[in-house]
Design a protein around this motif. Structure first.
Motif, PDB file in Angstrom:
ATOM      1  N   GLU A  17      34.017  43.724  44.182  1.00  0.00           N
ATOM      2  CA  GLU A  17      33.031  42.699  43.894  1.00  0.00           C
ATOM      3  C   GLU A  17      33.699  41.335  44.020  1.00  0.00           C
ATOM      4  O   GLU A  17      34.922  41.231  43.879  1.00  0.00           O
ATOM      5  CB  GLU A  17      32.465  42.873  42.480  1.00  0.00           C
ATOM      6  CG  GLU A  17      31.719  44.178  42.268  1.00  0.00           C
ATOM      7  CD  GLU A  17      31.265  44.374  40.828  1.00  0.00           C
ATOM      8  OE1 GLU A  17      30.239  45.017  40.621  1.00  0.00           O
ATOM      9  OE2 GLU A  17      31.963  43.864  39.921  1.00  0.00           O
ATOM     10  N   PRO A  18      32.943  40.277  44.263  1.00  0.00           N
ATOM     11  CA  PRO A  18      33.552  38.938  44.323  1.00  0.00           C
ATOM     12  C   PRO A  18      34.268  38.594  43.022  1.00  0.00           C
ATOM     13  O   PRO A  18      33.823  38.982  41.940  1.00  0.00           O
ATOM     14  CB  PRO A  18      32.341  38.019  44.548  1.00  0.00           C
ATOM     15  CG  PRO A  18      31.304  38.894  45.156  1.00  0.00           C
ATOM     16  CD  PRO A  18      31.497  40.254  44.542  1.00  0.00           C
ATOM     17  N   ASN A  19      35.364  37.866  43.150  1.00  0.00           N
ATOM     18  CA  ASN A  19      36.151  37.471  41.986  1.00  0.00           C
ATOM     19  C   ASN A  19      36.205  35.943  41.897  1.00  0.00           C
ATOM     20  O   ASN A  19      37.025  35.306  42.561  1.00  0.00           O
ATOM     21  CB  ASN A  19      37.570  38.037  42.069  1.00  0.00           C
ATOM     22  CG  ASN A  19      38.371  37.761  40.813  1.00  0.00           C
ATOM     23  OD1 ASN A  19      37.896  37.120  39.882  1.00  0.00           O
ATOM     24  ND2 ASN A  19      39.602  38.255  40.778  1.00  0.00           N
ATOM     25  N   PRO A  20      35.340  35.342  41.088  1.00  0.00           N
ATOM     26  CA  PRO A  20      35.329  33.878  40.977  1.00  0.00           C
ATOM     27  C   PRO A  20      36.542  33.314  40.242  1.00  0.00           C
ATOM     28  O   PRO A  20      36.765  32.102  40.257  1.00  0.00           O
ATOM     29  CB  PRO A  20      34.038  33.598  40.202  1.00  0.00           C
ATOM     30  CG  PRO A  20      33.798  34.840  39.415  1.00  0.00           C
ATOM     31  CD  PRO A  20      34.292  35.967  40.261  1.00  0.00           C
ATOM     32  N   ALA A  21      37.336  34.178  39.608  1.00  0.00           N
ATOM     33  CA  ALA A  21      38.468  33.699  38.808  1.00  0.00           C
ATOM     34  C   ALA A  21      39.766  33.606  39.596  1.00  0.00           C
ATOM     35  O   ALA A  21      40.696  32.926  39.174  1.00  0.00           O
ATOM     36  CB  ALA A  21      38.678  34.618  37.603  1.00  0.00           C
ATOM     37  N   LYS A  22      39.851  34.288  40.737  1.00  0.00           N
ATOM     38  CA  LYS A  22      41.090  34.304  41.508  1.00  0.00           C
ATOM     39  C   LYS A  22      40.786  34.258  42.995  1.00  0.00           C
ATOM     40  O   LYS A  22      39.735  34.721  43.448  1.00  0.00           O
ATOM     41  CB  LYS A  22      41.905  35.584  41.223  1.00  0.00           C
ATOM     42  CG  LYS A  22      42.559  35.642  39.868  1.00  0.00           C
ATOM     43  CD  LYS A  22      43.401  36.901  39.754  1.00  0.00           C
ATOM     44  CE  LYS A  22      44.080  37.022  38.404  1.00  0.00           C
ATOM     45  NZ  LYS A  22      44.888  38.270  38.296  1.00  0.00           N
ATOM     46  N   GLN A  23      41.742  33.743  43.751  1.00  0.00           N
ATOM     47  CA  GLN A  23      41.606  33.714  45.206  1.00  0.00           C
ATOM     48  C   GLN A  23      42.123  35.028  45.783  1.00  0.00           C
ATOM     49  O   GLN A  23      43.160  35.094  46.437  1.00  0.00           O
ATOM     50  CB  GLN A  23      42.383  32.522  45.779  1.00  0.00           C
ATOM     51  CG  GLN A  23      41.866  31.172  45.331  1.00  0.00           C
ATOM     52  CD  GLN A  23      40.416  30.949  45.755  1.00  0.00           C
ATOM     53  OE1 GLN A  23      40.050  31.224  46.895  1.00  0.00           O
ATOM     54  NE2 GLN A  23      39.600  30.460  44.840  1.00  0.00           N
ATOM     55  N   THR A  24      41.399  36.101  45.529  1.00  0.00           N
ATOM     56  CA  THR A  24      41.744  37.408  46.074  1.00  0.00           C
ATOM     57  C   THR A  24      40.560  37.932  46.872  1.00  0.00           C
ATOM     58  O   THR A  24      39.498  37.325  46.915  1.00  0.00           O
ATOM     59  CB  THR A  24      42.086  38.405  44.948  1.00  0.00           C
ATOM     60  OG1 THR A  24      40.927  38.572  44.108  1.00  0.00           O
ATOM     61  CG2 THR A  24      43.237  37.901  44.098  1.00  0.00           C
ATOM     62  N   THR A  25      40.749  39.068  47.503  1.00  0.00           N
ATOM     63  CA  THR A  25      39.677  39.639  48.321  1.00  0.00           C
ATOM     64  C   THR A  25      38.528  40.178  47.474  1.00  0.00           C
ATOM     65  O   THR A  25      37.465  40.468  47.999  1.00  0.00           O
ATOM     66  CB  THR A  25      40.220  40.783  49.190  1.00  0.00           C
ATOM     67  OG1 THR A  25      40.842  41.769  48.345  1.00  0.00           O
ATOM     68  CG2 THR A  25      41.260  40.251  50.174  1.00  0.00           C
ATOM     69  N   GLY A  26      38.731  40.281  46.204  1.00  0.00           N
ATOM     70  CA  GLY A  26      37.700  40.806  45.316  1.00  0.00           C
ATOM     71  C   GLY A  26      38.337  41.364  44.071  1.00  0.00           C
ATOM     72  O   GLY A  26      39.540  41.238  43.854  1.00  0.00           O
ATOM     73  N   THR A  27      37.532  41.970  43.239  1.00  0.00           N
ATOM     74  CA  THR A  27      38.039  42.587  42.017  1.00  0.00           C
ATOM     75  C   THR A  27      37.316  43.901  41.759  1.00  0.00           C
ATOM     76  O   THR A  27      36.144  44.053  42.106  1.00  0.00           O
ATOM     77  CB  THR A  27      37.864  41.654  40.801  1.00  0.00           C
ATOM     78  OG1 THR A  27      38.321  42.328  39.623  1.00  0.00           O
ATOM     79  CG2 THR A  27      36.403  41.257  40.613  1.00  0.00           C
TER      80      THR A  27
END
Length: 227
Positions: free
Chosen positions: A19-29
């Motif tokens: 799922e999108p991760n608004p807390a980190k610059q990663t591909t998702g969470t």
């Protein structure tokens, strides 16, 4: 050695999708784990950044620098610690909310030792390695003021585990504490020392099950300490 008091149950088996991760610059969470009602295979995922990441087949991990790998293959949290947090926060907390794969009942995770070995069902054997260090993704998911500091201070970290024996697990499975090390170092004590009391870091080195990367970090910090 089987300990008669060390018997619990897998209340919920939880798997996360990307799922999108608004807390980190990663591909998702994959922190948004949801209970499943079918057996799931667990296997050693390999190195943290280059392996299969999660030890639970079908489970997604986005921040592969800080999560996953053989020494954090599976994450467990107990309904007893959820009940404690529910009273603290004044709201119900559903299994999987903290991003754990295994929601357990009947095992005292707060007093679990580093190196405790669990058998889940007929096949799988896991070994506790360390507690969970909270991050910004967890903070965002919980939407509680000062959540990282509160979670850290409480010391109810849950347990990361490595996979000693692969196989299938399913919801409702029996969990049995097979073996405990003699050193007596709990996950909660080790976490507290690591986060707050660097003068006692050498205490952590008694635990053979400590993740090698964490052990190397501790030894480096000790070597840099004057005197």
């Amino acid at each position: 050695m089987t300990l008669s008091s060390g018997v619990g149950r897998l209340v919920s088996l939880n798997v996360g999708r990307s799922e999108p991760n608004p807390a980190k610059q990663t591909t998702g969470t994959g922190i948004g784990k949801r209970p499943v009602d079918h057996p799931v295979t667990v296997r050693r995922p390999g190195p943290k950044t280059t392996g299969l990441h999660s030890g639970v087949v079908g489970d997604f991990i986005g921040d592969v620098k800080h999560h996953g790998g053989d020494d954090q293959a599976v994450y467990a949290y107990s309904v007893e610690d959820y009940a404690w947090w529910s009273a603290e926060l004044g709201r119900d907390l559903a299994p999987g909310l903290f991003g754990e794969n295994l929601t357990t009942e009947g095992l005292d995770l707060y007093n679990a030792l580093i190196g405790d070995r669990w058998q889940i069902g007929d096949q799988v054997v896991l070994e506790t390695t360390f507690g969970r260090i909270p991050c910004s993704t967890f903070q965002h998911r919980m939407a509680e003021p000062r959540w990282i500091k509160r979670f850290t201070a409480a010391g109810r970290t849950g347990a990361y585990l490595r996979i000693l024996q692969e196989g299938e697990i399913e919801p409702g499975a029996r969990i049995e504490l097979l073996e405990r090390p003699a050193h007596g170092l709990t996950i909660a004590e080790a976490f507290d020392i690591y986060m707050h009391h660097p003068q006692h870091l050498s205490r952590l080195l008694v635990a053979d099950a400590l993740p090698p990367q964490l052990r190397a970090d501790i030894e480096k910090r000790l070597a840099a300490t004057p005197g």
